[in-house]
Every structure is written in structure tokens, then in C-alpha cells.
Design a protein around this motif. Structure first.
Motif, PDB file in Angstrom:
ATOM      1  N   MET A  92       8.072  -7.148   4.267  1.00 20.54           N
ATOM      2  CA  MET A  92       8.601  -6.078   3.426  1.00 20.54           C
ATOM      3  C   MET A  92       9.878  -5.504   4.053  1.00 20.54           C
ATOM      4  O   MET A  92       9.950  -5.318   5.267  1.00 20.54           O
ATOM      5  CB  MET A  92       7.545  -4.966   3.314  1.00 20.54           C
ATOM      6  N   THR A 107       9.915   3.221  -0.105  1.00 19.62           N
ATOM      7  CA  THR A 107       9.606   3.463  -1.520  1.00 19.62           C
ATOM      8  C   THR A 107       8.106   3.394  -1.759  1.00 19.62           C
ATOM      9  O   THR A 107       7.531   4.244  -2.446  1.00 19.62           O
ATOM     10  CB  THR A 107      10.335   2.438  -2.405  1.00 19.62           C
ATOM     11  N   LYS A 108       7.464   2.402  -1.181  1.00 18.59           N
ATOM     12  CA  LYS A 108       6.027   2.235  -1.363  1.00 18.59           C
ATOM     13  C   LYS A 108       5.265   3.426  -0.785  1.00 18.59           C
ATOM     14  O   LYS A 108       4.336   3.948  -1.412  1.00 18.59           O
ATOM     15  CB  LYS A 108       5.579   0.931  -0.710  1.00 18.59           C
ATOM     16  N   GLU A 128       6.542  -6.704  -3.481  1.00 14.73           N
ATOM     17  CA  GLU A 128       7.259  -6.351  -2.256  1.00 14.73           C
ATOM     18  C   GLU A 128       6.812  -7.171  -1.052  1.00 14.73           C
ATOM     19  O   GLU A 128       7.487  -7.192  -0.038  1.00 14.73           O
ATOM     20  CB  GLU A 128       7.124  -4.850  -1.972  1.00 14.73           C
ATOM     21  N   LEU A 148       1.757  -4.804  -4.247  1.00 16.91           N
ATOM     22  CA  LEU A 148       1.534  -4.030  -5.464  1.00 16.91           C
ATOM     23  C   LEU A 148       2.548  -4.366  -6.543  1.00 16.91           C
ATOM     24  O   LEU A 148       2.236  -4.326  -7.722  1.00 16.91           O
ATOM     25  CB  LEU A 148       1.593  -2.526  -5.160  1.00 16.91           C
ATOM     26  N   GLN A 184      -3.338   0.174   1.220  1.00 16.26           N
ATOM     27  CA  GLN A 184      -2.459  -0.300   0.151  1.00 16.26           C
ATOM     28  C   GLN A 184      -1.122  -0.821   0.677  1.00 16.26           C
ATOM     29  O   GLN A 184      -0.503  -1.679   0.040  1.00 16.26           O
ATOM     30  CB  GLN A 184      -2.214   0.811  -0.875  1.00 16.26           C
ATOM     31  N   MET A 185      -0.682  -0.316   1.826  1.00 20.27           N
ATOM     32  CA  MET A 185       0.582  -0.790   2.393  1.00 20.27           C
ATOM     33  C   MET A 185       0.512  -2.263   2.764  1.00 20.27           C
ATOM     34  O   MET A 185       1.522  -2.946   2.807  1.00 20.27           O
ATOM     35  CB  MET A 185       0.974   0.035   3.623  1.00 20.27           C
ATOM     36  N   VAL A 217       5.662   6.389  -3.170  1.00 19.36           N
ATOM     37  CA  VAL A 217       4.836   6.235  -4.381  1.00 19.36           C
ATOM     38  C   VAL A 217       3.365   6.475  -4.064  1.00 19.36           C
ATOM     39  O   VAL A 217       2.675   7.216  -4.776  1.00 19.36           O
ATOM     40  CB  VAL A 217       5.044   4.840  -5.006  1.00 19.36           C
ATOM     41  N   LEU A 218       2.866   5.859  -3.005  1.00 16.52           N
ATOM     42  CA  LEU A 218       1.446   5.977  -2.685  1.00 16.52           C
ATOM     43  C   LEU A 218       1.055   7.404  -2.313  1.00 16.52           C
ATOM     44  O   LEU A 218       0.034   7.926  -2.788  1.00 16.52           O
ATOM     45  CB  LEU A 218       1.067   5.002  -1.568  1.00 16.52           C
ATOM     46  N   SER A 220      11.769  -1.181   0.804  1.00 11.69           N
ATOM     47  CA  SER A 220      10.512  -1.346   0.069  1.00 11.69           C
ATOM     48  C   SER A 220       9.397  -0.518   0.697  1.00 11.69           C
ATOM     49  O   SER A 220       8.598   0.100  -0.013  1.00 11.69           O
ATOM     50  CB  SER A 220      10.080  -2.807   0.047  1.00 11.69           C
ATOM     51  N   ALA A 221       9.342  -0.510   2.006  1.00 19.76           N
ATOM     52  CA  ALA A 221       8.296   0.237   2.704  1.00 19.76           C
ATOM     53  C   ALA A 221       8.417   1.742   2.438  1.00 19.76           C
ATOM     54  O   ALA A 221       7.419   2.408   2.153  1.00 19.76           O
ATOM     55  CB  ALA A 221       8.352  -0.044   4.200  1.00 19.76           C
TER      56      ALA A 221
END
Length: 69
Positions: A24, A31-32, A57, A54, A49-50, A35-36, A28-29
Motif C-alpha cells: 500500500m 486515506t484508509k 489498495e 477494501l 481492516q488495514m 475512512v476507517l 492509500s494508508a
């Protein structure tokens, strides 16, 4: 850095319960994570979830190599 050194660092990070980003990107990390946590997930759920793809990514190659907990 030798592969041996990289393996040792990987073990130390894993023992520290660090999230492994696999392939990733940093963008992306971040942003993820946004979001989470924005969904109100607990830190433990975010950690789980990382390490799962999803939205594309993480490449399938990395995901298929990961042990499922």
C-alpha cells in the motif's frame, strides 16, 4: 540492508503490533485510516481492516499470501 536485517525488523514491528502495509502507498494508508476511523471503528478493528483489501489498495498477491486470523 541485507534480507536478514529486513526480516529482523519485520519481526520486531510485528511483535510491536504494528500494522503491516504490504504494498500500500503512504497516500492509500492515510486515506484508509481516515475512512476507517471516520466510520467509528475501534483501533483493533481498524488494525484488522488495514491488512485487508477494501478498495484495491492492496494487490491480490499480497492478500493471498497473508494468513487469515
Amino acid at each position: 540492508m541485507a534480507n536478514k536485517d529486513a526480516a529482523i525488523i519485520g519481526v520486531l514491528l510485528s511483535n510491536a503490533d504494528a500494522v503491516i502495509g504490504h504494498d500500500m502507498t503512504v497516500e492509500s494508508a492515510v486515506t484508509k485510516l481516515t475512512v476507517l476511523f471516520g466510520k467509528g471503528l475501534s483501533p483493533a478493528d481498524v488494525h484488522t481492516q488495514m491488512e485487508r483489501p477494501l478498495a484495491g489498495e492492496l494487490t491480490a498477491e499480497w492478500f493471498n499470501m497473508m494468513p487469515l486470523n
